[in-house]
Design a protein around this motif. Sequence first.
Motif, PDB file in Angstrom:
ATOM      1  N   PRO A   2       0.829  -1.213   0.000  1.00 55.75           N
ATOM      2  CA  PRO A   2       0.000   0.000   0.000  1.00 55.75           C
ATOM      3  C   PRO A   2       0.862   1.260   0.000  1.00 55.75           C
ATOM      4  O   PRO A   2       1.982   1.269   0.496  1.00 55.75           O
ATOM      5  CB  PRO A   2      -0.800  -0.109   1.298  1.00 55.75           C
ATOM      6  N   LYS A   3       0.307   2.320  -0.586  1.00 59.20           N
ATOM      7  CA  LYS A   3       1.014   3.599  -0.638  1.00 59.20           C
ATOM      8  C   LYS A   3       0.912   4.279   0.728  1.00 59.20           C
ATOM      9  O   LYS A   3      -0.165   4.409   1.285  1.00 59.20           O
ATOM     10  CB  LYS A   3       0.393   4.477  -1.716  1.00 59.20           C
ATOM     11  N   LEU A   4       2.043   4.708   1.253  1.00 61.27           N
ATOM     12  CA  LEU A   4       2.069   5.397   2.546  1.00 61.27           C
ATOM     13  C   LEU A   4       1.571   6.821   2.381  1.00 61.27           C
ATOM     14  O   LEU A   4       1.643   7.409   1.301  1.00 61.27           O
ATOM     15  CB  LEU A   4       3.497   5.406   3.105  1.00 61.27           C
ATOM     16  N   ALA A  33       9.686   4.159   9.087  1.00 63.72           N
ATOM     17  CA  ALA A  33      10.838   4.792   8.425  1.00 63.72           C
ATOM     18  C   ALA A  33      11.522   3.803   7.487  1.00 63.72           C
ATOM     19  O   ALA A  33      11.938   4.177   6.386  1.00 63.72           O
ATOM     20  CB  ALA A  33      11.825   5.310   9.463  1.00 63.72           C
ATOM     21  N   GLN A  34      11.632   2.555   7.894  1.00 61.36           N
ATOM     22  CA  GLN A  34      12.241   1.539   7.035  1.00 61.36           C
ATOM     23  C   GLN A  34      11.414   1.326   5.767  1.00 61.36           C
ATOM     24  O   GLN A  34      11.949   1.281   4.660  1.00 61.36           O
ATOM     25  CB  GLN A  34      12.399   0.217   7.793  1.00 61.36           C
ATOM     26  N   VAL A  35      10.092   1.223   5.929  1.00 63.35           N
ATOM     27  CA  VAL A  35       9.205   1.012   4.780  1.00 63.35           C
ATOM     28  C   VAL A  35       9.243   2.230   3.865  1.00 63.35           C
ATOM     29  O   VAL A  35       9.344   2.108   2.636  1.00 63.35           O
ATOM     30  CB  VAL A  35       7.762   0.716   5.246  1.00 63.35           C
ATOM     31  N   LEU A  36       9.183   3.420   4.434  1.00 59.47           N
ATOM     32  CA  LEU A  36       9.226   4.639   3.639  1.00 59.47           C
ATOM     33  C   LEU A  36      10.557   4.762   2.904  1.00 59.47           C
ATOM     34  O   LEU A  36      10.591   5.130   1.723  1.00 59.47           O
ATOM     35  CB  LEU A  36       8.996   5.872   4.521  1.00 59.47           C
ATOM     36  N   GLY A  37      11.631   4.432   3.564  1.00 58.49           N
ATOM     37  CA  GLY A  37      12.943   4.458   2.928  1.00 58.49           C
ATOM     38  C   GLY A  37      13.002   3.503   1.751  1.00 58.49           C
ATOM     39  O   GLY A  37      13.565   3.823   0.700  1.00 58.49           O
ATOM     40  N   GLU A  39      10.347   2.471  -0.023  1.00 62.79           N
ATOM     41  CA  GLU A  39       9.455   2.986  -1.065  1.00 62.79           C
ATOM     42  C   GLU A  39      10.070   4.143  -1.848  1.00 62.79           C
ATOM     43  O   GLU A  39       9.894   4.248  -3.049  1.00 62.79           O
ATOM     44  CB  GLU A  39       8.128   3.465  -0.465  1.00 62.79           C
ATOM     45  N   THR A  40      10.744   5.034  -1.148  1.00 63.58           N
ATOM     46  CA  THR A  40      11.284   6.235  -1.799  1.00 63.58           C
ATOM     47  C   THR A  40      12.696   6.028  -2.330  1.00 63.58           C
ATOM     48  O   THR A  40      13.189   6.856  -3.098  1.00 63.58           O
ATOM     49  CB  THR A  40      11.303   7.429  -0.823  1.00 63.58           C
ATOM     50  N   GLY A  41      13.355   4.978  -1.892  1.00 63.03           N
ATOM     51  CA  GLY A  41      14.735   4.749  -2.303  1.00 63.03           C
ATOM     52  C   GLY A  41      15.718   5.632  -1.562  1.00 63.03           C
ATOM     53  O   GLY A  41      16.892   5.703  -1.903  1.00 63.03           O
ATOM     54  N   SER A  42      15.251   6.324  -0.533  1.00 63.93           N
ATOM     55  CA  SER A  42      16.096   7.189   0.296  1.00 63.93           C
ATOM     56  C   SER A  42      15.999   6.731   1.745  1.00 63.93           C
ATOM     57  O   SER A  42      15.017   7.049   2.420  1.00 63.93           O
ATOM     58  CB  SER A  42      15.633   8.647   0.208  1.00 63.93           C
ATOM     59  N   PRO A  43      16.983   5.986   2.219  1.00 60.54           N
ATOM     60  CA  PRO A  43      16.927   5.521   3.610  1.00 60.54           C
ATOM     61  C   PRO A  43      16.798   6.689   4.594  1.00 60.54           C
ATOM     62  O   PRO A  43      17.353   7.755   4.375  1.00 60.54           O
ATOM     63  CB  PRO A  43      18.264   4.809   3.804  1.00 60.54           C
ATOM     64  N   ILE A  44      16.030   6.464   5.634  1.00 64.23           N
ATOM     65  CA  ILE A  44      15.818   7.490   6.657  1.00 64.23           C
ATOM     66  C   ILE A  44      16.642   7.094   7.868  1.00 64.23           C
ATOM     67  O   ILE A  44      16.366   6.079   8.525  1.00 64.23           O
ATOM     68  CB  ILE A  44      14.325   7.614   6.994  1.00 64.23           C
ATOM     69  N   SER A  45      17.673   7.888   8.142  1.00 67.26           N
ATOM     70  CA  SER A  45      18.590   7.541   9.227  1.00 67.26           C
ATOM     71  C   SER A  45      18.017   7.873  10.607  1.00 67.26           C
ATOM     72  O   SER A  45      18.393   7.251  11.590  1.00 67.26           O
ATOM     73  CB  SER A  45      19.923   8.258   9.033  1.00 67.26           C
ATOM     74  N   ASP A  46      17.122   8.844  10.675  1.00 70.44           N
ATOM     75  CA  ASP A  46      16.548   9.255  11.959  1.00 70.44           C
ATOM     76  C   ASP A  46      15.024   9.219  11.871  1.00 70.44           C
ATOM     77  O   ASP A  46      14.405  10.148  11.357  1.00 70.44           O
ATOM     78  CB  ASP A  46      17.028  10.659  12.322  1.00 70.44           C
ATOM     79  N   PRO A  47      14.404   8.143  12.357  1.00 74.30           N
ATOM     80  CA  PRO A  47      12.949   8.016  12.262  1.00 74.30           C
ATOM     81  C   PRO A  47      12.183   9.153  12.928  1.00 74.30           C
ATOM     82  O   PRO A  47      11.052   9.436  12.536  1.00 74.30           O
ATOM     83  CB  PRO A  47      12.655   6.687  12.971  1.00 74.30           C
ATOM     84  N   THR A  48      12.788   9.831  13.891  1.00 72.45           N
ATOM     85  CA  THR A  48      12.069  10.926  14.555  1.00 72.45           C
ATOM     86  C   THR A  48      11.798  12.080  13.597  1.00 72.45           C
ATOM     87  O   THR A  48      10.928  12.902  13.857  1.00 72.45           O
ATOM     88  CB  THR A  48      12.832  11.442  15.793  1.00 72.45           C
ATOM     89  N   ARG A  49      12.518  12.127  12.460  1.00 76.11           N
ATOM     90  CA  ARG A  49      12.253  13.167  11.462  1.00 76.11           C
ATOM     91  C   ARG A  49      10.893  12.979  10.792  1.00 76.11           C
ATOM     92  O   ARG A  49      10.406  13.872  10.122  1.00 76.11           O
ATOM     93  CB  ARG A  49      13.351  13.183  10.400  1.00 76.11           C
ATOM     94  N   LEU A  50      10.273  11.837  11.010  1.00 82.67           N
ATOM     95  CA  LEU A  50       8.951  11.581  10.438  1.00 82.67           C
ATOM     96  C   LEU A  50       7.826  12.195  11.257  1.00 82.67           C
ATOM     97  O   LEU A  50       6.720  12.359  10.753  1.00 82.67           O
ATOM     98  CB  LEU A  50       8.707  10.068  10.333  1.00 82.67           C
TER      99      LEU A  50
END
Length: 80
Positions: A2-4, A33-37, A39-50
């Motif tokens: 599913p699309k986030l 953050a892992q799933v979004l990373g 999906e977007t191809g850009s890993p998210i190093s700090d999940p709190t940025r979400l």
Amino acid sequence: MPKLKLSEILDDKPVKVTVELPAKLHRDLVVYAQVLGYETGSPISDPTRLIAPMLQQFIATDRAFAKARRASDRNESASL
């Protein structure tokens, strides 16, 4: 998959806020953050940025809040 609701995270001048999260919510945030990373191809190093984009998305899609905000804006305009 599913699309986030969130897409890429834009940089903006932040305001520092301290928040305590329940452990389960933090774990969910890490997984999101892992799933979004992925999906977007850009890993998210700090999940709190979400947190800020999630709050923005929540507020932007809350119809009751939008209605209350419009009513508040009309009341403020009328008092000027």
